[in-house]
Design a protein around this motif. Structure first.
Motif, PDB file in Angstrom:
ATOM      1  N   LEU A 109       0.532  10.080  -5.601  1.00 35.73           N
ATOM      2  CA  LEU A 109       0.486   9.453  -4.282  1.00 35.73           C
ATOM      3  C   LEU A 109      -0.820   8.697  -4.059  1.00 35.73           C
ATOM      4  O   LEU A 109      -0.822   7.577  -3.538  1.00 35.73           O
ATOM      5  N   GLY A 113       0.414   5.102  -4.158  1.00 35.07           N
ATOM      6  CA  GLY A 113       0.923   4.894  -2.811  1.00 35.07           C
ATOM      7  C   GLY A 113       0.300   3.659  -2.185  1.00 35.07           C
ATOM      8  O   GLY A 113      -0.913   3.451  -2.264  1.00 35.07           O
ATOM      9  N   VAL A 120       4.812   3.762   3.490  1.00 35.16           N
ATOM     10  CA  VAL A 120       4.099   4.074   2.254  1.00 35.16           C
ATOM     11  C   VAL A 120       5.096   4.001   1.110  1.00 35.16           C
ATOM     12  O   VAL A 120       6.061   4.777   1.060  1.00 35.16           O
ATOM     13  N   ILE A 122       5.841   3.527  -3.233  1.00 34.04           N
ATOM     14  CA  ILE A 122       5.346   3.664  -4.597  1.00 34.04           C
ATOM     15  C   ILE A 122       6.264   2.854  -5.496  1.00 34.04           C
ATOM     16  O   ILE A 122       7.461   3.157  -5.616  1.00 34.04           O
ATOM     17  N   VAL A 158       7.610   7.174   0.858  1.00 34.31           N
ATOM     18  CA  VAL A 158       7.090   8.518   1.126  1.00 34.31           C
ATOM     19  C   VAL A 158       7.058   8.755   2.628  1.00 34.31           C
ATOM     20  O   VAL A 158       6.536   7.929   3.387  1.00 34.31           O
ATOM     21  N   LEU A 184      -3.569   5.955   3.775  1.00 36.57           N
ATOM     22  CA  LEU A 184      -2.167   5.555   3.696  1.00 36.57           C
ATOM     23  C   LEU A 184      -1.409   5.772   5.001  1.00 36.57           C
ATOM     24  O   LEU A 184      -0.323   5.222   5.190  1.00 36.57           O
TER      25      LEU A 184
END
Length: 209
Positions: A109, A113, A120, A122, A158, A184
């Motif tokens: 993360l 991220g 958020v 990825i 996320v 984030l």
């Protein structure tokens, strides 16, 4: 070079985190490498992680000179083992849950991220659709307070990241990790996080009497 068990775990965490992030598997002369993208603001996290766990001589990471923000993890026994066990040489087709620890996910993360339009995300390049769904299941089982979803492009989204930040602080995890998670958070999530912190302080205050 023989590794201690903690050092081996930290090395595995790093390689798995990169494999699950914005990376590509490469084969050079029969040996595997892991090419990945990492923006400037994330390089500090990688540097601090390597220094904290003294992995400088165990994980060879080289910058790709002619490609911006691009790096390669060169061949190593740990990298080779994970890629051979997890992939078909190009895509991740299986995962070992034993290597998907809380610490692995946290590093993943922090490194990959990215806050995009108040979300958020990825970016993911190597997992098949089936392994993405497996990762979602394993992530939620391990992390409990947070969860993943796939967006239209097939990348991970996320959610409930503020809960992970709270966990990171409570467990006294590395400061760079907590700072990266805090960066984030959306503005709304930061406000919610502050409110939770205040409630925790109140509870601790009452507990003193």
């Amino acid at each position: 070079m023989n590794m201690s068990i903690p050092t081996l775990r930290m090395t595995e965490d790093l390689i798995v985190a990169v494999l699950l992030g914005d990376s590509f598997i490469q084969n050079k002369s029969g040996k595997h490498e892991l090419k990945f993208s990492l923006p400037l603001n994330k390089r500090k996290i990688l540097k601090m992680y390597i220094e904290k766990y003294r992995l400088q001589h165990l994980v060879c990471i080289e910058e790709v000179i002619d490609e911006k923000d691009t790096y390669v993890i060169k061949d190593s026994l740990v990298l080779e083992r994970i890629i051979r066990n997890w992939s078909d040489g190009t895509n991740v087709i299986a995962m070992d849950p034993r290597l998907l620890r809380n610490s692995t996910y946290m590093l993943w993360l922090c490194l990959f991220g990215t806050k995009v339009n108040n979300q958020v995300l990825i970016k993911q390049n190597t997992l098949t659709l089936d392994t993405k769904h497996t990762l979602i299941y394993l992530f939620e089982k391990t992390m409990r307070t947070s969860y993943l979803r796939l967006n239209a492009e097939g990348h991970f989204k996320v959610q409930a990241l503020d809960e992970l930040l709270l966990t990171s602080i409570i467990e006294n995890r590395p400061s760079y990790e907590s700072l990266a998670l805090h960066e984030l958070l959306t503005d709304h999530a930061k406000k919610m996080f502050l409110q939770k912190q205040e409630k925790m302080k109140e509870v601790r205050g009452y507990a003193c009497y």
